[in-house]
Design a protein around this motif. Structure first.
Motif, PDB file in Angstrom:
ATOM      1  N   GLU A 163       6.956   1.658   3.783  1.00 42.22           N
ATOM      2  CA  GLU A 163       7.097   1.257   2.518  1.00 42.22           C
ATOM      3  C   GLU A 163       7.868   2.632   1.485  1.00 42.22           C
ATOM      4  N   CYS A 186       4.753  -2.591  -6.161  1.00 46.32           N
ATOM      5  CA  CYS A 186       4.492  -2.523  -4.642  1.00 46.32           C
ATOM      6  C   CYS A 186       3.576  -3.497  -4.406  1.00 46.32           C
ATOM      7  N   LYS A 212       2.223  -4.543  -1.507  1.00 44.81           N
ATOM      8  CA  LYS A 212       1.246  -3.984  -0.585  1.00 44.81           C
ATOM      9  C   LYS A 212       0.086  -3.335  -1.203  1.00 44.81           C
ATOM     10  N   TRP A 215       1.998   4.306   5.195  1.00 46.89           N
ATOM     11  CA  TRP A 215       2.580   3.894   4.147  1.00 46.89           C
ATOM     12  C   TRP A 215       4.133   4.489   4.361  1.00 46.89           C
TER      13      TRP A 215
END
Length: 273
Positions: free
Chosen positions: A259, A140, A142, A256
Protein backbone atom coordinates in the motif's frame (compact mmCIF):
# COMPACT_ATOMS: atom_id res chain seq x y z
CA UNK A 1 8.95 -4.56 6.15
CA UNK A 2 8.52 -0.76 6.26
CA UNK A 3 8.36 0.38 9.92
CA UNK A 4 4.94 1.68 10.90
CA UNK A 5 4.21 4.90 12.79
CA UNK A 6 0.64 6.10 13.13
CA UNK A 7 -0.44 9.73 13.18
CA UNK A 8 -3.68 10.47 15.01
CA UNK A 9 -5.50 13.70 14.24
CA UNK A 10 -7.83 14.61 17.06
CA UNK A 11 -11.01 16.41 16.09
CA UNK A 12 -13.37 18.53 18.17
CA UNK A 13 -13.02 17.51 21.81
CA UNK A 14 -10.31 14.90 21.11
CA UNK A 15 -7.20 16.96 21.74
CA UNK A 16 -5.99 15.30 24.93
CA UNK A 17 -6.74 11.56 25.04
CA UNK A 18 -5.14 9.76 27.97
CA UNK A 19 -4.04 6.52 26.30
CA UNK A 20 -0.51 7.61 25.34
CA UNK A 21 2.49 6.01 27.05
CA UNK A 22 6.12 7.18 27.08
CA UNK A 23 4.86 10.57 26.01
CA UNK A 24 6.81 13.66 24.98
CA UNK A 25 5.94 16.86 23.16
CA UNK A 26 7.62 18.40 20.14
CA UNK A 27 7.10 21.72 18.40
CA UNK A 28 7.88 21.92 14.70
CA UNK A 29 7.94 24.94 12.42
CA UNK A 30 7.35 23.63 8.91
CA UNK A 31 8.06 25.23 5.53
CA UNK A 32 4.31 25.94 5.50
CA UNK A 33 4.12 27.64 8.87
CA UNK A 34 3.23 26.58 12.37
CA UNK A 35 0.99 23.56 13.08
CA UNK A 36 -2.17 23.81 15.17
CA UNK A 37 -0.42 22.61 18.34
CA UNK A 38 2.74 20.84 19.51
CA UNK A 39 2.89 17.20 18.42
CA UNK A 40 2.44 14.63 21.16
CA UNK A 41 4.77 11.69 20.59
CA UNK A 42 4.34 8.41 22.40
CA UNK A 43 3.09 4.84 22.16
CA UNK A 44 -0.34 3.27 22.10
CA UNK A 45 -0.09 -0.28 23.41
CA UNK A 46 3.53 -0.40 22.32
CA UNK A 47 3.02 1.11 18.85
CA UNK A 48 4.73 4.41 18.00
CA UNK A 49 2.19 7.16 17.41
CA UNK A 50 2.00 10.93 17.00
CA UNK A 51 -1.04 12.98 18.00
CA UNK A 52 -2.03 16.32 16.51
CA UNK A 53 -4.91 18.42 17.89
CA UNK A 54 -6.44 19.74 14.67
CA UNK A 55 -8.18 22.77 16.17
CA UNK A 56 -5.53 23.54 18.78
CA UNK A 57 -5.39 22.25 22.32
CA UNK A 58 -8.40 24.31 23.43
CA UNK A 59 -10.32 24.26 20.12
CA UNK A 60 -9.39 27.84 19.20
CA UNK A 61 -8.92 27.37 15.43
CA UNK A 62 -12.02 27.22 13.17
CA UNK A 63 -12.02 24.68 10.31
CA UNK A 64 -11.13 27.11 7.52
CA UNK A 65 -8.10 28.49 9.36
CA UNK A 66 -6.52 25.21 10.44
CA UNK A 67 -3.03 25.06 8.94
CA UNK A 68 -3.66 21.68 7.34
CA UNK A 69 -0.42 21.79 5.38
CA UNK A 70 1.71 22.36 8.47
CA UNK A 71 -0.12 19.63 10.40
CA UNK A 72 0.29 17.00 7.66
CA UNK A 73 3.88 18.03 6.88
CA UNK A 74 4.78 17.72 10.56
CA UNK A 75 3.32 14.22 10.79
CA UNK A 76 5.32 13.18 7.73
CA UNK A 77 8.50 14.79 9.13
CA UNK A 78 8.04 12.82 12.34
CA UNK A 79 8.01 9.57 10.37
CA UNK A 80 4.31 8.73 10.19
CA UNK A 81 3.22 6.23 7.55
CA UNK A 82 -0.49 6.23 8.43
CA UNK A 83 -3.00 8.82 9.59
CA UNK A 84 -6.19 8.05 11.47
CA UNK A 85 -8.31 11.18 11.74
CA UNK A 86 -11.25 11.62 14.08
CA UNK A 87 -13.87 14.10 12.99
CA UNK A 88 -17.36 15.15 14.00
CA UNK A 89 -20.01 14.84 11.30
CA UNK A 90 -23.73 15.26 10.78
CA UNK A 91 -25.78 12.37 9.43
CA UNK A 92 -27.68 12.77 6.18
CA UNK A 93 -29.37 9.37 6.48
CA UNK A 94 -32.03 8.16 8.91
CA UNK A 95 -30.21 4.87 9.48
CA UNK A 96 -26.95 6.59 10.50
CA UNK A 97 -27.65 7.60 14.08
CA UNK A 98 -25.96 10.11 16.40
CA UNK A 99 -23.36 8.13 18.37
CA UNK A 100 -22.55 5.87 15.39
CA UNK A 101 -19.26 5.99 13.55
CA UNK A 102 -18.86 5.97 9.78
CA UNK A 103 -15.79 5.21 7.71
CA UNK A 104 -15.77 7.62 4.76
CA UNK A 105 -14.72 6.21 1.41
CA UNK A 106 -15.25 9.22 -0.86
CA UNK A 107 -16.14 12.90 -0.63
CA UNK A 108 -17.75 15.94 -2.21
CA UNK A 109 -15.71 19.11 -1.70
CA UNK A 110 -17.75 22.24 -0.96
CA UNK A 111 -14.87 24.28 0.46
CA UNK A 112 -13.52 27.30 -1.41
CA UNK A 113 -11.10 29.19 0.87
CA UNK A 114 -8.46 26.54 1.63
CA UNK A 115 -5.12 25.71 0.07
CA UNK A 116 -5.53 22.09 -0.98
CA UNK A 117 -2.04 21.25 -2.27
CA UNK A 118 1.59 21.46 -1.23
CA UNK A 119 2.55 22.06 -4.86
CA UNK A 120 1.28 25.61 -5.30
CA UNK A 121 4.15 27.12 -7.29
CA UNK A 122 5.42 29.23 -4.38
CA UNK A 123 9.18 29.67 -4.36
CA UNK A 124 11.42 28.77 -1.43
CA UNK A 125 9.42 25.71 -0.41
CA UNK A 126 10.57 22.07 -0.69
CA UNK A 127 7.73 21.20 -3.08
CA UNK A 128 8.21 21.87 -6.77
CA UNK A 129 6.11 21.36 -9.85
CA UNK A 130 2.40 20.58 -10.03
CA UNK A 131 0.78 17.47 -8.53
CA UNK A 132 -2.41 16.17 -10.13
CA UNK A 133 -3.11 13.57 -7.44
CA UNK A 134 -6.00 11.18 -8.22
CA UNK A 135 -8.74 10.92 -5.61
CA UNK A 136 -9.98 7.43 -6.32
CA UNK A 137 -9.64 5.64 -4.03
CA UNK A 138 -9.80 8.73 -1.80
CA UNK A 139 -9.28 7.13 1.61
CA UNK A 140 -7.14 4.06 2.34
CA UNK A 141 -9.66 1.24 1.99
CA UNK A 142 -7.51 -1.32 3.80
CA UNK A 143 -6.98 0.94 6.80
CA UNK A 144 -10.68 1.81 6.95
CA UNK A 145 -11.65 -1.86 6.77
CA UNK A 146 -9.36 -2.77 9.67
CA UNK A 147 -10.86 0.04 11.79
CA UNK A 148 -14.42 -0.93 10.86
CA UNK A 149 -13.84 -4.61 11.68
CA UNK A 150 -12.35 -3.68 15.04
CA UNK A 151 -15.33 -1.42 15.77
CA UNK A 152 -17.72 -4.29 15.06
CA UNK A 153 -15.72 -6.63 17.29
CA UNK A 154 -16.00 -4.05 20.08
CA UNK A 155 -19.76 -3.73 19.50
CA UNK A 156 -19.53 -0.14 18.27
CA UNK A 157 -22.35 0.79 15.90
CA UNK A 158 -20.39 1.42 12.71
CA UNK A 159 -20.96 1.92 8.99
CA UNK A 160 -18.26 0.56 6.62
CA UNK A 161 -18.40 3.33 4.03
CA UNK A 162 -20.10 6.55 3.06
CA UNK A 163 -19.80 9.77 1.10
CA UNK A 164 -18.95 12.85 3.15
CA UNK A 165 -19.70 16.39 2.01
CA UNK A 166 -17.02 18.72 3.34
CA UNK A 167 -18.38 22.24 3.81
CA UNK A 168 -16.42 25.40 4.50
CA UNK A 169 -17.89 26.16 7.92
CA UNK A 170 -17.73 27.29 10.59
CA UNK A 171 -21.47 27.77 10.05
CA UNK A 172 -23.73 24.75 9.75
CA UNK A 173 -25.75 24.00 6.61
CA UNK A 174 -29.00 25.65 5.67
CA UNK A 175 -31.94 23.27 5.31
CA UNK A 176 -31.85 23.76 1.54
CA UNK A 177 -28.17 22.76 1.46
CA UNK A 178 -28.79 19.80 3.74
CA UNK A 179 -31.59 18.50 1.52
CA UNK A 180 -29.42 19.07 -1.56
CA UNK A 181 -26.60 16.94 -0.09
CA UNK A 182 -29.11 14.20 0.66
CA UNK A 183 -30.34 14.33 -2.93
CA UNK A 184 -26.75 13.77 -4.07
CA UNK A 185 -26.69 10.48 -2.16
CA UNK A 186 -24.23 11.69 0.47
CA UNK A 187 -24.20 10.11 3.92
CA UNK A 188 -22.61 12.73 6.17
CA UNK A 189 -21.48 16.34 6.28
CA UNK A 190 -18.41 17.71 8.04
CA UNK A 191 -15.92 20.60 7.92
CA UNK A 192 -12.39 19.13 8.00
CA UNK A 193 -11.99 16.12 5.70
CA UNK A 194 -10.73 18.39 2.91
CA UNK A 195 -7.94 19.35 2.31
CA UNK A 196 -6.54 17.13 5.08
CA UNK A 197 -7.07 13.96 3.05
CA UNK A 198 -5.69 15.45 -0.19
CA UNK A 199 -2.54 16.73 1.50
CA UNK A 200 -1.89 13.39 3.20
CA UNK A 201 -2.17 11.63 -0.14
CA UNK A 202 0.28 14.05 -1.79
CA UNK A 203 2.87 13.08 0.84
CA UNK A 204 2.22 9.35 0.42
CA UNK A 205 0.50 8.87 3.78
CA UNK A 206 -2.23 6.25 4.14
CA UNK A 207 -5.24 8.17 5.49
CA UNK A 208 -8.52 7.07 7.01
CA UNK A 209 -11.15 9.11 8.85
CA UNK A 210 -13.44 7.98 11.65
CA UNK A 211 -16.58 10.08 11.32
CA UNK A 212 -18.23 10.41 14.72
CA UNK A 213 -21.90 11.19 14.11
CA UNK A 214 -23.08 13.98 16.41
CA UNK A 215 -26.42 15.03 14.88
CA UNK A 216 -28.81 14.62 11.96
CA UNK A 217 -27.97 17.96 10.36
CA UNK A 218 -30.97 20.24 9.80
CA UNK A 219 -32.76 18.14 7.13
CA UNK A 220 -34.18 16.22 10.08
CA UNK A 221 -36.11 19.34 11.11
CA UNK A 222 -34.01 19.79 14.27
CA UNK A 223 -31.83 22.88 14.70
CA UNK A 224 -28.15 21.98 14.99
CA UNK A 225 -26.06 23.94 17.47
CA UNK A 226 -22.40 23.78 18.43
CA UNK A 227 -22.96 22.99 22.10
CA UNK A 228 -25.05 19.90 21.33
CA UNK A 229 -22.51 18.75 18.71
CA UNK A 230 -19.60 19.03 21.15
CA UNK A 231 -21.62 17.38 23.90
CA UNK A 232 -22.37 14.37 21.69
CA UNK A 233 -18.76 14.19 20.48
CA UNK A 234 -17.40 14.24 24.03
CA UNK A 235 -19.94 11.62 25.07
CA UNK A 236 -18.39 9.26 22.50
CA UNK A 237 -14.71 10.03 23.18
CA UNK A 238 -14.26 7.00 25.44
CA UNK A 239 -15.72 4.74 22.77
CA UNK A 240 -13.37 6.09 20.10
CA UNK A 241 -10.39 6.03 22.48
CA UNK A 242 -11.01 2.36 23.21
CA UNK A 243 -11.39 1.64 19.50
CA UNK A 244 -8.02 3.26 18.76
CA UNK A 245 -6.32 1.38 21.59
CA UNK A 246 -7.62 -1.90 20.15
CA UNK A 247 -7.08 -1.27 16.47
CA UNK A 248 -3.63 0.37 16.49
CA UNK A 249 -1.81 -2.83 17.59
CA UNK A 250 -3.68 -4.72 14.85
CA UNK A 251 -2.59 -2.19 12.25
CA UNK A 252 1.02 -2.53 13.36
CA UNK A 253 1.05 -6.30 12.78
CA UNK A 254 -0.22 -6.12 9.20
CA UNK A 255 1.98 -5.81 6.10
CA UNK A 256 1.68 -2.35 4.54
CA UNK A 257 4.60 -2.33 2.09
CA UNK A 258 2.38 -2.80 -0.98
CA UNK A 259 0.00 0.00 0.00
CA UNK A 260 2.79 2.44 0.88
CA UNK A 261 4.91 1.78 -2.20
CA UNK A 262 1.84 1.83 -4.46
CA UNK A 263 0.80 5.25 -3.12
CA UNK A 264 4.36 6.53 -3.53
CA UNK A 265 4.22 5.50 -7.20
CA UNK A 266 0.88 7.27 -7.61
CA UNK A 267 2.41 10.44 -6.20
CA UNK A 268 5.47 10.15 -8.47
CA UNK A 269 3.36 9.65 -11.59
CA UNK A 270 1.10 12.56 -10.62
CA UNK A 271 3.90 15.11 -10.79
CA UNK A 272 4.32 17.51 -13.68
CA UNK A 273 7.71 19.24 -13.42
Amino acid sequence: MIPIKIGIIGGSGFANPDFFQEESSKEIVTPFGKPSAPFRIGKVNGVECVLMARHGINHTIPPTYVNYRANIWGLKELGCTHIIATTACGSLREEIHPGDIIMFDTFIDRTNLRTSTFFDGVENTPTRGVCHIPMEPAFCNKLSEVIYESACQNKVSAHPKGTVVCIEGPRFSSIAESKLYRSWGAHAVNMTAIPELCLAKELGLLYSAIGIVTDYDCWHEVIVNAQDVLKCFKKNIDKVSLLLQNVIPKISTLPWDDEITSLQKVVATSMVN
